[in-house]
Design a protein around this motif. Structure first.
Motif: not given
Length: 256
Positions: A30-46
């Motif tokens: 699961l990836r928290l969708r970043p704001k436009k132009g920003e890198p992804e920061k928050t991931l959750h693995v199951l």
């Protein structure tokens, strides 16, 4: 290659079970969708666990609470990720969610299908919440009903209308029910300046303001689903609408 599909079911506590074809060594991301132009920061693995008949399941429990936003769902195979299409979604447990008492902080998850046909989660995480209910438009008057979760109305409580941009605030007195949670209020102010006015309730004079929103059901995006007419008050038209975050606001335009 066929894009894999994942079905999901959510219970009344917010626990989500994903099911998809089994494959050795794969997990769900699961990836928290970043704001436009920003890198992804928050991931959750199951972890994906086999459940027989060539199927596997992953369970997203209620702890930890997911940050507020939109989460894209991927199949993770080593370092490679494949975005998942939706299978059957069982959201029946969410339909009557507004009828249950919710303690604060409020954590809500709604699986949904994106505009381009992928599986995603819409999440809200708020210290307290004011669930918007019935909206009535009669002549030049708007009447709103709402219910607090994680807070109660005390003496001096106010509904606040805040004009977006410049921060002008209008205060209204809510009519509270005996339980101190349900309340209603009326907007018929013909002196509201044109613009967007966001709606809050302040349950006590020194308490933080709580945004009015409608999130306790199975509708992830209600902006184009719940559409209201405007009320003409003097020289302005006041139209309630839901934002892209399902918050309740007012659009004020000049009549005619």
């Amino acid at each position: 290659m066929t894009t894999p599909r994942a079905g999901c079911a959510i219970d009344s506590q917010g626990r989500i079970t994903f099911e998809l074809p089994a494959a050795h060594g794969q997990r769900l991301l699961l990836r928290l969708r970043p704001k436009k132009g920003e890198p992804e920061k928050t991931l959750h693995v199951l972890d994906l666990d086999p459940v027989g008949e060539g199927r596997a399941q992953a369970v997203l429990g209620t702890d930890p609470a997911l940050a507020e936003g939109r989460w894209d769902v991927y199949l993770l195979d080593g370092s490679e990720r494949t975005r998942l299409r939706p299978g059957p979604r069982d959201l029946r447990a969410l339909v009557g969610g507004h009828l249950r008492e919710r303690p604060g902080p409020l954590a809500v998850r709604v699986p949904y299908v994106t505009k381009d046909g992928y599986l995603a989660l819409r999440t809200w995480l708020r210290p307290a919440h004011a669930e918007a209910g019935r909206v009535d438009v009669a002549g030049g008057t708007l009447r709103f009903a709402a219910r607090l979760h994680g807070a109660s109305l005390l003496g001096g409580a106010e509904v606040r209308l805040r004009r977006r941009g410049e921060g002008t605030v209008r205060s209204l007195e809510p009519l509270a029910a005996e339980d101190g949670r349900s309340f209603s209020f009326t907007v018929d102010d013909e002196t509201l300046d044109p613009g967007i006015w966001d709606m809050f309730v302040q349950p006590a004079p020194e308490a933080p303001m709580i945004r009015l929103a409608r999130v306790l059901d199975d509708v992830a995006d209600r902006k184009h689903v719940f559409v209201y007419p405007g009320a003409t008050a003097g020289k302005v038209v006041v139209r309630p609408y839901y934002t892209v975050d399902n918050d309740l606001s007012l659009e004020v335009t000049r009549a005619g």
